[in-house]
Scaffold this motif. Structure first.
Motif, PDB file in Angstrom:
ATOM      1  N   SER A   1       5.786 -10.145  -8.469  1.00  0.00           N
ATOM      2  CA  SER A   1       4.922 -10.930  -7.563  1.00  0.00           C
ATOM      3  C   SER A   1       5.121 -10.445  -6.144  1.00  0.00           C
ATOM      4  O   SER A   1       6.245 -10.215  -5.706  1.00  0.00           O
ATOM      5  N   ILE A   2       4.031 -10.308  -5.439  1.00  0.00           N
ATOM      6  CA  ILE A   2       4.109  -9.842  -4.044  1.00  0.00           C
ATOM      7  C   ILE A   2       3.039 -10.569  -3.229  1.00  0.00           C
ATOM      8  O   ILE A   2       1.979 -10.921  -3.760  1.00  0.00           O
ATOM      9  N   ASP A   3       3.359 -10.883  -1.988  1.00  0.00           N
ATOM     10  CA  ASP A   3       2.380 -11.548  -1.127  1.00  0.00           C
ATOM     11  C   ASP A   3       1.457 -10.504  -0.515  1.00  0.00           C
ATOM     12  O   ASP A   3       1.849  -9.355  -0.322  1.00  0.00           O
ATOM     13  N   GLU A   4       0.243 -10.940  -0.226  1.00  0.00           N
ATOM     14  CA  GLU A   4      -0.755  -9.956   0.169  1.00  0.00           C
ATOM     15  C   GLU A   4      -1.607 -10.430   1.340  1.00  0.00           C
ATOM     16  O   GLU A   4      -2.043 -11.578   1.387  1.00  0.00           O
ATOM     17  N   TYR A   5      -1.837  -9.541   2.304  1.00  0.00           N
ATOM     18  CA  TYR A   5      -2.835  -9.739   3.347  1.00  0.00           C
ATOM     19  C   TYR A   5      -3.975  -8.795   3.060  1.00  0.00           C
ATOM     20  O   TYR A   5      -3.755  -7.619   2.796  1.00  0.00           O
ATOM     21  N   LYS A   6      -5.200  -9.315   3.131  1.00  0.00           N
ATOM     22  CA  LYS A   6      -6.357  -8.438   2.970  1.00  0.00           C
ATOM     23  C   LYS A   6      -6.930  -8.185   4.372  1.00  0.00           C
ATOM     24  O   LYS A   6      -7.231  -9.140   5.094  1.00  0.00           O
ATOM     25  N   VAL A   7      -7.033  -6.887   4.720  1.00  0.00           N
ATOM     26  CA  VAL A   7      -7.351  -6.557   6.112  1.00  0.00           C
ATOM     27  C   VAL A   7      -8.413  -5.456   6.225  1.00  0.00           C
ATOM     28  O   VAL A   7      -8.701  -4.767   5.251  1.00  0.00           O
ATOM     29  N   MET A   8      -8.961  -5.331   7.420  1.00  0.00           N
ATOM     30  CA  MET A   8      -9.946  -4.294   7.713  1.00  0.00           C
ATOM     31  C   MET A   8      -9.279  -3.159   8.500  1.00  0.00           C
ATOM     32  O   MET A   8      -8.163  -3.331   8.999  1.00  0.00           O
ATOM     33  N   PRO A   9      -9.944  -1.989   8.642  1.00  0.00           N
ATOM     34  CA  PRO A   9      -9.363  -0.920   9.461  1.00  0.00           C
ATOM     35  C   PRO A   9      -9.084  -1.413  10.892  1.00  0.00           C
ATOM     36  O   PRO A   9      -9.704  -2.374  11.335  1.00  0.00           O
ATOM     37  N   ASP A  10      -8.201  -0.747  11.551  1.00  0.00           N
ATOM     38  CA  ASP A  10      -7.768  -1.087  12.924  1.00  0.00           C
ATOM     39  C   ASP A  10      -6.907  -2.338  12.996  1.00  0.00           C
ATOM     40  O   ASP A  10      -6.503  -2.777  14.058  1.00  0.00           O
ATOM     41  N   TYR A  11      -6.643  -2.949  11.829  1.00  0.00           N
ATOM     42  CA  TYR A  11      -5.850  -4.180  11.810  1.00  0.00           C
ATOM     43  C   TYR A  11      -4.454  -3.943  12.380  1.00  0.00           C
ATOM     44  O   TYR A  11      -3.957  -4.704  13.200  1.00  0.00           O
ATOM     45  N   PHE A  12      -3.834  -2.850  11.938  1.00  0.00           N
ATOM     46  CA  PHE A  12      -2.436  -2.612  12.327  1.00  0.00           C
ATOM     47  C   PHE A  12      -2.307  -2.313  13.814  1.00  0.00           C
ATOM     48  O   PHE A  12      -1.356  -2.724  14.458  1.00  0.00           O
ATOM     49  N   GLU A  13      -3.315  -1.601  14.322  1.00  0.00           N
ATOM     50  CA  GLU A  13      -3.334  -1.281  15.744  1.00  0.00           C
ATOM     51  C   GLU A  13      -3.539  -2.563  16.564  1.00  0.00           C
ATOM     52  O   GLU A  13      -2.834  -2.826  17.527  1.00  0.00           O
ATOM     53  N   THR A  14      -4.504  -3.396  16.110  1.00  0.00           N
ATOM     54  CA  THR A  14      -4.823  -4.623  16.844  1.00  0.00           C
ATOM     55  C   THR A  14      -3.638  -5.575  16.863  1.00  0.00           C
ATOM     56  O   THR A  14      -3.317  -6.170  17.885  1.00  0.00           O
ATOM     57  N   MET A  15      -2.987  -5.744  15.723  1.00  0.00           N
ATOM     58  CA  MET A  15      -1.911  -6.716  15.628  1.00  0.00           C
ATOM     59  C   MET A  15      -0.548  -6.130  16.020  1.00  0.00           C
ATOM     60  O   MET A  15       0.465  -6.819  15.940  1.00  0.00           O
ATOM     61  N   GLY A  16      -0.528  -4.857  16.405  1.00  0.00           N
ATOM     62  CA  GLY A  16       0.704  -4.262  16.923  1.00  0.00           C
ATOM     63  C   GLY A  16       1.790  -4.072  15.884  1.00  0.00           C
ATOM     64  O   GLY A  16       2.955  -4.390  16.124  1.00  0.00           O
ATOM     65  N   PHE A  17       1.425  -3.557  14.726  1.00  0.00           N
ATOM     66  CA  PHE A  17       2.445  -3.275  13.713  1.00  0.00           C
ATOM     67  C   PHE A  17       3.084  -1.919  13.952  1.00  0.00           C
ATOM     68  O   PHE A  17       2.441  -1.010  14.483  1.00  0.00           O
ATOM     69  N   GLU A  18       4.342  -1.771  13.541  1.00  0.00           N
ATOM     70  CA  GLU A  18       5.011  -0.468  13.646  1.00  0.00           C
ATOM     71  C   GLU A  18       5.155   0.131  12.254  1.00  0.00           C
ATOM     72  O   GLU A  18       5.541  -0.559  11.312  1.00  0.00           O
ATOM     73  N   PHE A  19       4.856   1.393  12.150  1.00  0.00           N
ATOM     74  CA  PHE A  19       4.971   2.052  10.848  1.00  0.00           C
ATOM     75  C   PHE A  19       6.307   2.759  10.709  1.00  0.00           C
ATOM     76  O   PHE A  19       6.773   3.448  11.615  1.00  0.00           O
ATOM     77  N   VAL A  20       6.939   2.574   9.565  1.00  0.00           N
ATOM     78  CA  VAL A  20       8.190   3.282   9.273  1.00  0.00           C
ATOM     79  C   VAL A  20       7.876   4.595   8.575  1.00  0.00           C
ATOM     80  O   VAL A  20       8.453   5.629   8.844  1.00  0.00           O
ATOM     81  N   TYR A  21       6.938   4.516   7.611  1.00  0.00           N
ATOM     82  CA  TYR A  21       6.458   5.715   6.934  1.00  0.00           C
ATOM     83  C   TYR A  21       4.942   5.694   6.961  1.00  0.00           C
ATOM     84  O   TYR A  21       4.333   4.622   6.933  1.00  0.00           O
ATOM     85  N   GLY A  22       4.338   6.891   6.911  1.00  0.00           N
ATOM     86  CA  GLY A  22       2.898   7.009   6.722  1.00  0.00           C
ATOM     87  C   GLY A  22       2.068   6.403   7.836  1.00  0.00           C
ATOM     88  O   GLY A  22       2.543   6.208   8.957  1.00  0.00           O
ATOM     89  N   ASN A  23       0.824   6.063   7.496  1.00  0.00           N
ATOM     90  CA  ASN A  23      -0.139   5.643   8.498  1.00  0.00           C
ATOM     91  C   ASN A  23      -0.946   4.443   8.039  1.00  0.00           C
ATOM     92  O   ASN A  23      -0.828   4.000   6.898  1.00  0.00           O
ATOM     93  N   ALA A  24      -1.802   3.971   8.972  1.00  0.00           N
ATOM     94  CA  ALA A  24      -2.706   2.863   8.663  1.00  0.00           C
ATOM     95  C   ALA A  24      -3.846   3.360   7.775  1.00  0.00           C
ATOM     96  O   ALA A  24      -3.961   4.554   7.503  1.00  0.00           O
ATOM     97  N   PHE A  25      -4.709   2.405   7.354  1.00  0.00           N
ATOM     98  CA  PHE A  25      -5.857   2.774   6.526  1.00  0.00           C
ATOM     99  C   PHE A  25      -6.782   3.687   7.312  1.00  0.00           C
ATOM    100  O   PHE A  25      -7.049   3.441   8.496  1.00  0.00           O
ATOM    101  N   PRO A  26      -7.307   4.754   6.693  1.00  0.00           N
ATOM    102  CA  PRO A  26      -8.265   5.613   7.389  1.00  0.00           C
ATOM    103  C   PRO A  26      -9.582   4.867   7.570  1.00  0.00           C
ATOM    104  O   PRO A  26      -9.921   3.982   6.784  1.00  0.00           O
ATOM    105  N   LYS A  27     -10.321   5.198   8.669  1.00  0.00           N
ATOM    106  CA  LYS A  27     -11.569   4.485   8.921  1.00  0.00           C
ATOM    107  C   LYS A  27     -12.700   4.988   8.015  1.00  0.00           C
ATOM    108  O   LYS A  27     -13.579   4.243   7.631  1.00  0.00           O
ATOM    109  N   GLN A  28     -12.619   6.290   7.683  1.00  0.00           N
ATOM    110  CA  GLN A  28     -13.648   6.831   6.797  1.00  0.00           C
ATOM    111  C   GLN A  28     -13.340   6.464   5.345  1.00  0.00           C
ATOM    112  O   GLN A  28     -12.180   6.393   4.951  1.00  0.00           O
ATOM    113  N   ASN A  29     -14.392   6.239   4.606  1.00  0.00           N
ATOM    114  CA  ASN A  29     -14.297   5.934   3.180  1.00  0.00           C
ATOM    115  C   ASN A  29     -13.352   4.772   2.887  1.00  0.00           C
ATOM    116  O   ASN A  29     -12.711   4.735   1.844  1.00  0.00           O
ATOM    117  N   PHE A  30     -13.280   3.842   3.831  1.00  0.00           N
ATOM    118  CA  PHE A  30     -12.328   2.736   3.692  1.00  0.00           C
ATOM    119  C   PHE A  30     -12.569   1.976   2.390  1.00  0.00           C
ATOM    120  O   PHE A  30     -11.644   1.643   1.658  1.00  0.00           O
TER     121      PHE A  30
END
Lengths: 787, 256
Positions: free
Chosen positions: A518-547
Motif C-alpha cells: 500500500s502506498i499513498d498517492e498524489y495525482k498531479v499535473m506537469p510543473d507541479y514539483f517546480e510550483t510546490m518547491g520539491f527537491e529531487f534526490v534522483y531523476g527529474n519531474a514529469f516531462p511536459k511533452q507526451n505527459f
C-alpha cells in the motif's frame, strides 16, 4: 428569628465588603465553571438520542488492511442493498446508506450557495427520525431522481419561506426540484445536513469502492448479538469478493448508534468526535472545581466569623443554644450561596456562547428550562450551604462562652487542610500553565517546521467547475501571461494535508512473489514539483511533452524503502494496476501528513480530476495578482465562486484541534490560577488574622515592616515551592505523553516550568502582598490593646 | 555675680537635662472614629528622671495605657511634644520610632504577650534577632538573662507549659535582654496571684536598683508602693504626683 438572622448576615456582609465580594464572586465563578461543564457533558451524552429507534440502529464498519497494519476500521462500506445483503439476515428490518456529508455548490437564479449536503437512499427516514414537514408525494423524501429535500432552516435561508415544494435549485447544471421540507435535526446528531440528495443522483455513485455510510435497523425483540454476528459474517463475505484478489485481509464490525459520538470503537469519525474519557475528565474537573470553590468559600466565611467570635460568646451568654447558632450561620451561608448561585447562572449565560465556540459545539442556552439543571442548582445550593454552615457552626458553637469572651479562643489545627488545599491548587495551576506553554511551543514548532517542500507564495484554487477543470490548459496559458505569476500547475489533492491522498498498491517488477504494497498517492499535473518547491534526490519531474501517454511515476525516499529497491531507483519498473510504470524521479521526503503522523511512502502519478489549480506568484503586488487570477477564472466560468487560499496556510493550519484544546487549557489555567489565588487569599486572611498578636509582639520587640513582610511571605513562598516540586514531574510526564502523540515534536525544556513557577509566585505575592503590608504596618498597640 | 548665677543655672539645666529621660509637654491624644472623637490624654506634662521608678495610676479608661504607649514610642501623640533621651521624637515616623525603641525600651504586659509558637529561649531571643546580633552572642545573652530570672530550666518549653508567674518572668527576661534604659510595664501583675505578683515586683525593683528606669501602669496600690513616685491620671489629665520617699527601695514588710 429568621429576619433577625438575615438582617445580621447582611450587616456583616456590608461591614466586610471586600472579603464578601471576593467570596461571593469566587463561588459564583466556581459554580459557573461547574454549570458550563455540566451543560457540555449533558450535551455530549444526548447525541443521537432523538431517534425513536435509537436502540435498534447499528452502523456497519469495514475492516481492512492498511499500510501494512492489519484490519484497520473504516467507516465506509461497499454499496449494500436489500437484495445483496439485507435479505440474507432476517433480523434486519431496514438498511440505509448515505454519502457525504460535505459542502457543495448550489445555484438559485445564478446566486451561489454552499450547502452542507448528504446523499441518501430512500430508506433513510425509515431508519432515522427525520420529520417531514411538507412533501410533494406524502411520506416520501424524494419524488424522483431529480428532486431534493431541504431542512426547514435552509428553506427559510434560501427562499424566506417554509413551504417551498416545487421550487427549483441547480447543482452542476442540473435543475432539481424540491420535493420535501424536513424539520431541522438537533445539533446533537453525529451527522447533519442542510440538503438531502437522492443517492443515485450523486456523481460519485459510479464508484464501487468503500464509499457508503451504512446503517442497519434491527427487528424489534430480536437477539441483537446474534444478529450482529450474522451481519458481520455476511459483510465479510461480500468484502472478500471485492478485495480478495489483492490478498488484503478484510473483516466487519458493527457499532451501536449511541456509541458513535462517544467513539467507543476507535475509528475516524464523520461528525465531531468525543469519548467517554473526555466525559469523565470533564465531570472530574467540575467536581474538583466545585470542591475547591466550596472550601475557599468556607475558609473566608470562617475568617469572617472568627472576627465575630465575641458575638458568638455574647449570644451564648444571653441564652442562644447550639441550634440557634447553627440556624443563624445557616441563614448567612444560604443567603450568600444564593447570591453566588444567581451570579453564577448569569456568568454562565454570558460566557456560554464563547464556551460553545471553544468546545466546538452548539450548546443550548436555555439550560434553565431543563429540570436536570434546576435539580443540579438546587443540590448545589443545599450542599454548599450545609457543608459551609455545618463546620464553622459546630466548631464555633462548641466553645464555651466564657473562654471566648476572655479571649482564650484560638482556632488551631484546621490550618493543615487549608494549607494542603492551597498547595494542591497551586500544583494544578502550575501543571496547567506549563502544559499551556509546552503545547504553545509544540504548535509553533509544527506551524513553522521545514515541510520538505516550499508552498510559500502558492495560491491554491479549489471548488472548480467542470468547465474550469476541462479548460485547465487555457487557464494556465492565460495565467502565465501575467509577469507576477511564476508557474502554474494542478493536482487532485491538497499537498501536505493529513490523510488527504489516494491509496494505491504497487510492487516492483521482478519481485513477482512479493505482496503488493500500500502506498499513498498524489495525482498531479506537469510543473507541479517546480510550483510546490520539491527537491529531487534522483531523476527529474514529469516531462511536459507526451505527459498523458507516458507511463511514469515519481516516488519519495520512504517509498524506496517500502518497495525494497536496491541500487539506482531510476528506470526501475513497478506494477501499477495491470501495467508497468517506470520510476523517473525520487523527491526528498516531505511532510505529506500533519506532524502528528510520520512521513509515509508516497507516489506521484497523473492527475485527471484537477481539483486544485496551484499558482506560484511573486511576493510583490500579491493582492493585485490574486485579483487578476480571479478575473482569468471568471472568463472561463463567470458564475462559479472559487475558493482561493494560500497552499502554505492549508499545510500550517491543520492543527485546529490542538489550537482549540490549547485555548481550552489556556482558559482552565486562568480559572485554576484564579481559584488558587482565591484559596491563598482566604488562607492568608486566616493566617494573618491569627498572627495579628504575634506581629504586634514582634513589632514591639523591634521588628521592622520589612522583616514582618518577609516573615509572612516566607510561608507563601514555601507553599508554592512545595506545589512546584509536586507539579513539575506530573506535568512533565503528562506533557511527554501528549507530545508522543505527534510523530515530530519538541523536547521539553526547563523554561516552561520556570515561567509557570515564577508566574504563580508573582501572582501569589501580589495577592497576599496587600494583606501582608497592611498587617506589617498596623500599630502594634491596636493588636495588643484588648488582650 | 549675675554671670555666675546664669552659668550656674545653665549648668544645672544641663545636668538636669542629662538626668532627665522623659519630658512630655502638653501631650494630647485624640482617637477618632467616623462619628465619635474621644480625648484620651489632655495636656499631660511629665518629667521622668533617669533611674526613677514611676507608677501611673488611675481608674479604667483614664488614659494610662495610652500614655505608656506614647512613652514607649508605640504611638504618636496628637498634640504637644515628647522628648525622649534629649531627642524630640514627637513627629518621628514609624520606622524611626522602631529604630529608637530597639535596645532602648523593654515592654512588659499584663497578658505577657509571648508568642505561643516559640519556646521560652526563642521568645527571649526575639529582640536580639531584630537588633542583628550573631547567634553566639544571642545565646550567651539569653542564657545569662534566663539565669538571672531563674527560669533557665524552662528554656525549651513553650509558653503554654508555664505558670502565669513563670510566663511573666519570661516576658521580663525578654524585656531586659537588650539591657534597655527604660522598662515600661502595663499592669505587670494584673493576671497573677499575689505571691507571683510580689515576685514580679521584686524583680522590677531589682532592675530599678541596677539603674534601669521603670515606668509602670497599675491598678494596685500595693504595687504602686514599690515606686519612687505615683502619678495619678483622671480623664486624661495628671491630677497629682506623690513621692514615696520614705519607702523608696524598701518594701513594706507587713504587706508581704
Amino acid at each position: 428569628m429568621f429576619w433577625h438572622n438575615l438582617k445580621l448576615s447582611f450587616r456583616v456582609f456590608a461591614k466586610d465588603k471586600l472579603n464578601s465580594i471576593i467570596n461571593i464572586s469566587g463561588l459564583a465563578i466556581g459554580i459557573a465553571a461547574v454549570l458550563l461543564l455540566s451543560i457540555y457533558v449533558q450535551h455530549e451524552l444526548s447525541y443521537d438520542q432523538f431517534h425513536t429507534k435509537k436502540d435498534r440502529i447499528v452502523r456497519l464498519i469495514t475492516l481492512c488492511e492498511d499500510a501494512g497494519k492489519p484490519l484497520v476500521p473504516i467507516v465506509n462500506c461497499l454499496r449494500l442493498t436489500k437484495d445483496n445483503f439485507a435479505d440474507k439476515v432476517p433480523e434486519i428490518e431496514q438498511i440505509t446508506q448515505s454519502l457525504g456529508p460535505g459542502n457543495q455548490s448550489f445555484y438559485i437564479d445564478k446566486n451561489e450557495f454552499q450547502l452542507h449536503s448528504m446523499s441518501i437512499d430512500s430508506n433513510f427516514h425509515k431508519v432515522f427520525s427525520i420529520q417531514i414537514l411538507h412533501s410533494a408525494s406524502h411520506d416520501k423524501l424524494f419524488r424522483d431522481h431529480q428532486s431534493v429535500a431541504i431542512s426547514r432552516s435552509t428553506a427559510l435561508k434560501l427562499f424566506q419561506s417554509e413551504n417551498v415544494i416545487g421550487k427549483s435549485i441547480i447543482k452542476s447544471g442540473q435543475v432539481l426540484s424540491i420535493s420535501s421540507v424536513v424539520e431541522d435535526i438537533p445539533t446533537t446528531s453525529h451527522f447533519n445536513f442542510e440538503i438531502l440528495l437522492p443517492i443515485q443522483l450523486d456523481e460519485n455513485d459510479q464508484y464501487q469502492g468503500l464509499e457508503y455510510d451504512t446503517y442497519i435497523l434491527l427487528q424489534e425483540n430480536c437477539n441483537q448479538e446474534l444478529a450482529k454476528q450474522k451481519i458481520n459474517e455476511i459483510h465479510t463475505k461480500i468484502l472478500d469478493v471485492g478485495f480478495g484478489w489483492s490478498g488484503e485481509e478484510v473483516g466487519s464490525l458493527t457499532q451501536n448508534l449511541l456509541d458513535i459520538h462517544l467513539n467507543k470503537t476507535k475509528i475516524k469519525e464523520i461528525g465531531g468526535k468525543s469519548s467517554m474519557e473526555r466525559i469523565y475528565i470533564h465531570l472530574l474537573l467540575a467536581t474538583l472545581i466545585l470542591i475547591i470553590a466550596v472550601i475557599n468559600f468556607t475558609n473566608i466565611l470562617i475568617v469572617q466569623s472568627e472576627s465575630k467570635i465575641h458575638q458568638v460568646g455574647i449570644q451564648k451568654a444571653v441564652g442562644a443554644t447550639h441550634v440557634h447558632l447553627i440556624k443563624s450561620f445557616l441563614v448567612k451561608t444560604v443567603s450568600l450561596t444564593s447570591i453566588s448561585l444567581v451570579l453564577g447562572v448569569i456568568i454562565t449565560e454570558i460566557s456560554l456562547p464563547h464556551f460553545s465556540n471553544l468546545m466546538n459545539r452548539e450548546l443550548s442556552s436555555n439550560f434553565l428550562s431543563n429540570p436536570l439543571f434546576l435539580i443540579i442548582l438546587l443540590t448545589c445550593l443545599l450542599l454548599i450551604s450545609f457543608i459551609t454552615a455545618l463546620y464553622p457552626s459546630i466548631m464555633l458553637s462548641r466553645f464555651k462562652a466564657a473562654s471566648i469572651m476572655k479571649g482564650n479562643y484560638n482556632g488551631k489545627g484546621k490550618n493543615s487542610l487549608s494549607k494542603g488545599l492551597v498547595i494542591f491548587q497551586f500544583a494544578v495551576a502550575i501543571c496547567l500553565v506549563t502544559s499551556v506553554i509546552i503545547s504553545q511551543q509544540q504548535i509553533h514548532y509544527m506551524k513553522n517546521i521545514d515541510l520538505g517542500f516550499n508552498p510559500s507564495q502558492v495560491i491554491s484554487i479549489s471548488n472548480l467547475s467542470q468547465s474550469q477543470r476541462k479548460q485547465y490548459h487555457a487557464i494556465k496559458d492565460l495565467l502565465l501571461q501575467n509577469p507576477n505569476i511564476i508557474s502554474v500547475s494542478a493536482s487532485d489533492h491538497y499537498t501536505g494535508m493529513e490523510g488527504y491522498f489516494s491509496g494505491e498498491i504497487l510492487k516492483l517488477v521482478g519481485s513477482e512473489n512479493a505482496k503488493y504494497k500500500s502506498i499513498d498517492e498524489y495525482k498531479v499535473m506537469p510543473d507541479y514539483f517546480e510550483t510546490m518547491g520539491f527537491e529531487f534526490v534522483y531523476g527529474n519531474a514529469f516531462p511536459k511533452q507526451n505527459f498523458d501517454s507516458l507511463r511514469n511515476i515519481i516516488i519519495n525516499e520512504k517509498a524506496i524503502e517500502l518497495l525494497e529497491i536496491k541500487g539506482d531507483p531510476i528506470q526501475q519498473k513497478v506494477w501499477f494496476g495491470e501495467e508497468q510504470y517506470s520510476i523517473i524521479g525520487v523527491v526528498k521526503d516531505f511532510h505529506n501528513n500533519s506532524l502528528r503522523k510520520k512521513i509515509t511512502p508516497m507516489m506521484f502519478s497523473k492527475a485527471f480530476m484537477r481539483n486544485f489549480i496551484l499558482v506560484k506568484i511573486n511576493e510583490e503586488n500579491q493582492q493585485r495578482t490574486i485579483e487578476e487570477i480571479k478575473k482569468v477564472l471568471a472568463q472561463v466560468d463567470p458564475i462559479r465562486t472559487n475558493r482561493i487560499s494560500f497552499a502554505e496556510d492549508i499545510c500550517r493550519n491543520q492543527y485546529r484541534d490542538e489550537e482549540n484544546s490549547l485555548q481550552l487549557s489556556y482558559y482552565s489555567s486562568i480559572l485554576s490560577i484564579m481559584l488558587a489565588l482565591l484559596g491563598l487569599y482566604s488562607l492568608s486572611l486566616f493566617m494573618t488574622n491569627k498572627r495579628t498578636k504575634e506581629i504586634g509582639i514582634r513589632k514591639v520587640n523591634g521588628a521592622s515592616v520589612l522583616q514582618i513582610i518577609y516573615l509572612l511571605f516566607s510561608n507563601y513562598f514555601k507553599w508554592i515551592t512545595i506545589a512546584f516540586v509536586l507539579a513539575t514531574p506530573i506535568s512533565y510526564v503528562v506533557m511527554q505523553k501528549w507530545l508522543s502523540t505527534f510523530a515530530y515534536h519538541i523536547s521539553i525544556e526547563i523554561l516552561p516550568f520556570i515561567i509557570a513557577g515564577l508566574a504563580c509566585l508573582l501572582f501569589a505575592l501580589f495577592t497576599v502582598g496587600f494583606q501582608a503590608l497592611k498587617a506589617s504596618r498596623q500599630n502594634p498597640v491596636e493588636s495588643l490593646r484588648y488582650e | 555675680m549675675q554671670f555666675y548665677l546664669a552659668r550656674q543655672l545653665a549648668l544645672e539645666k544641663q545636668t538636669y537635662k542629662l538626668k532627665i529621660m522623659i519630658i512630655t509637654k502638653d501631650l494630647c491624644k485624640v482617637f477618632r472614629t467616623e462619628e465619635v472623637e474621644t480625648s484620651a490624654l489632655h495636656d499631660v506634662n511629665l518629667h521622668i528622671q533617669r533611674g526613677e521608678f514611676a507608677a501611673i495610676m488611675g481608674p479604667s479608661g483614664c488614659g494610662k495605657s495610652t500614655l505608656l504607649n506614647i512613652i514607649g514610642l508605640l504611638d504618636n501623640p496628637s498634640n504637644g511634644s515628647y522628648i525622649f533621651n534629649n531627642t524630640d521624637v514627637t513627629k518621628k515616623s514609624e520606622k524611626q520610632r522602631t529604630h529608637f525603641r530597639k535596645g532602648n525600651i523593654g515592654f512588659i504586659f499584663q497578658s505577657f504577650n509571648l508568642i505561643d509558637e516559640l519556646t521560652v529561649f526563642e521568645n527571649v531571643e526575639l529582640p536580639l534577632i531584630y537588633m542583628g546580633l550573631t547567634a553566639s552572642k544571642r545565646k550567651a545573652k539569653v542564657n545569662e538573662v534566663l539565669d538571672r530570672m531563674n527560669i533557665s530550666h524552662r528554656a525549651k518549653h513553650y509558653p503554654q507549659q508555664l505558670s502565669g508567674g513563670q510566663q511573666q518572668r519570661v516576658a521580663i527576661a525578654r524585656a531586659v535582654v537588650t539591657d534597655p534604659n527604660l522598662i515600661l510595664a502595663d499592669e505587670p501583675t494584673g493576671n497573677l496571684d499575689s505571691s507571683n505578683g510580689t515576685e514580679v515586683m521584686e524583680l522590677l525593683k531589682e532592675l530599678n536598683h541596677s539603674g534601669t528606669t521603670v515606668v509602670m501602669v497599675t491598678h494596685s496600690v500595693r504595687d504602686s508602693e514599690y515606686a519612687d513616685r505615683v502619678i495619678h491620671l483622671f480623664d486624661g489629665k495628671v491630677v497629682s504626683e506623690n513621692k514615696h520617699k520614705q519607702i523608696k527601695r524598701e518594701p513594706i514588710k507587713e504587706e508581704l
